[in-house]
Design an enzyme around this catalytic site. Structure first.
Site, PDB file in Angstrom:
ATOM      1  CG  ASP A   1      -8.632   0.604  10.240  1.00 19.04           C
ATOM      2  OD1 ASP A   1      -9.204   1.096  11.110  1.00 19.04           O
ATOM      3  OD2 ASP A   1      -9.121  -0.152   9.072  1.00 19.04           O
TER       4      ASP A   1
ATOM      5  CD  GLU B   1       1.379   0.934   6.646  1.00 19.43           C
ATOM      6  OE1 GLU B   1       1.130   1.027   5.656  1.00 19.43           O
ATOM      7  OE2 GLU B   1       1.366  -0.171   7.415  1.00 19.43           O
ATOM      8  CG  ASP B   2      -1.287   2.410   2.386  1.00 23.45           C
ATOM      9  OD1 ASP B   2      -0.848   1.703   3.260  1.00 23.45           O
ATOM     10  OD2 ASP B   2      -2.372   1.584   1.990  1.00 23.45           O
TER      11      ASP B   2
ATOM     12  NE  ARG C   1      -2.190  -3.432  -4.041  1.00 25.59           N
ATOM     13  CZ  ARG C   1      -2.449  -3.645  -2.643  1.00 25.59           C
ATOM     14  NH1 ARG C   1      -2.479  -2.657  -1.818  1.00 25.59           N
ATOM     15  NH2 ARG C   1      -2.485  -4.848  -2.018  1.00 25.59           N
TER      16      ARG C   1
ATOM     17  N   GLY D   1       0.783  -1.249   0.020  1.00 25.47           N
ATOM     18  CA  GLY D   1      -0.077   0.058  -0.117  1.00 25.47           C
ATOM     19  C   GLY D   1       0.941   1.297  -0.001  1.00 25.47           C
TER      20      GLY D   1
ATOM     21  CG  PHE E   1     -13.140  -0.395   2.440  1.00 26.54           C
ATOM     22  CD1 PHE E   1     -12.350  -0.897   3.419  1.00 26.54           C
ATOM     23  CD2 PHE E   1     -12.952  -0.634   1.110  1.00 26.54           C
ATOM     24  CE1 PHE E   1     -11.301  -1.879   2.778  1.00 26.54           C
ATOM     25  CE2 PHE E   1     -12.037  -1.591   0.763  1.00 26.54           C
ATOM     26  CZ  PHE E   1     -11.118  -2.082   1.630  1.00 26.54           C
TER      27      PHE E   1
END
Ligand code: PRP
Ligand code: MN
Ligand code: MG
Length: 192
Positions: A104, A100-101, A166, A46, A153
């Site tokens: 969560d 990081e993308d 992506r 990601g 999401f």
């Protein structure tokens, strides 16, 4: 029909928004690590787009990759973190910046923080495009945040659903009917 954009309910962060965030954070890192050579630890898959965009704004830095997985392609974290591919560099005494993308539940990040500290990193900081603070299950702090993202999401710019989306240049909310076709009729109510 053959257009990924049609699967997106709403764009949250445009290509321009993201480019500005990458410049802001890349420059902050360049300042904060001046005189040092950190290792940028990009989390596959990601964080790949975020990595190449942030690093362009930095000075001396090495790049390494690690592949940890929690989602297994679905829409919810499985709770179990797998180390798919380890990083190759010796990190003893090194300054690490995890890229990081999205953070969560925090499980992937906590797994990596524990691993890197155990291996003797001098320091570990985190720069994430998105911080979904509402999703947190374990404690994990993001030091450099692109955007605080709401609990929806999201896909695009590295973030996938079943390995797709992506390569969208922006981040958007995936239409519910794409991942839960049986709930198509309640779509309008649910997303607000
Ligand atoms: C996603 C995302 C983060 C992680 C965040 O990766 O890219 O790495 O999950 O979730 P968490 O805070 O709940 O752990 P994923 O495991 O889907 O792998 P990918 O990057 O290859 O899509
Ligand atoms: Mn990931
Ligand atoms: Mg994923």
């Amino acid at each position: 029909q053959n257009d990924m954009n049609n699967d997106i309910e709403r764009v949250l962060y445009s290509e321009k928004d993201i480019a500005e965030a990458a410049a802001r954070i890349g420059q902050a890192l360049a300042n904060d690590y001046a005189g040092r050579t950190p290792i940028l630890l990009s989390v596959l898959k990601g964080a790949v787009l975020w990595t190449v965009d942030v690093m362009r704004h930095m000075q001396y830095a090495e790049v390494e990759f690690i592949d940890v997985s929690s989602y297994h392609g679905g829409v919810a974290s499985s709770g179990e973190i797998d180390l798919i591919t380890d990083l190759k560099a010796d990190i003893v005494g090194r300054d690490i910046i995890i890229l990081e993308d999205i953070v969560d539940t925090g499980r992937s990040l906590k797994f990596m923080l524990d691993l890197l500290k155990e291996r003797g990193a001098a320091s570990v900081k985190v720069a994430s495009l998105l911080d979904k603070k509402e999703g947190r299950v374990v404690e994990a702090t993001v030091d450099y945040v692109g955007f605080d993202v709401p609990n929806a999401f999201v896909v695009g710019y590295g973030l996938d659903y079943k390995e797709l989306y992506r390569n969208l240049p922006y981040v958007g909310i995936l239409k519910r009917e794409v991942y839960a076709p049986e709930h198509k009729d309640i779509l309008a109510n649910d997303l607000g």
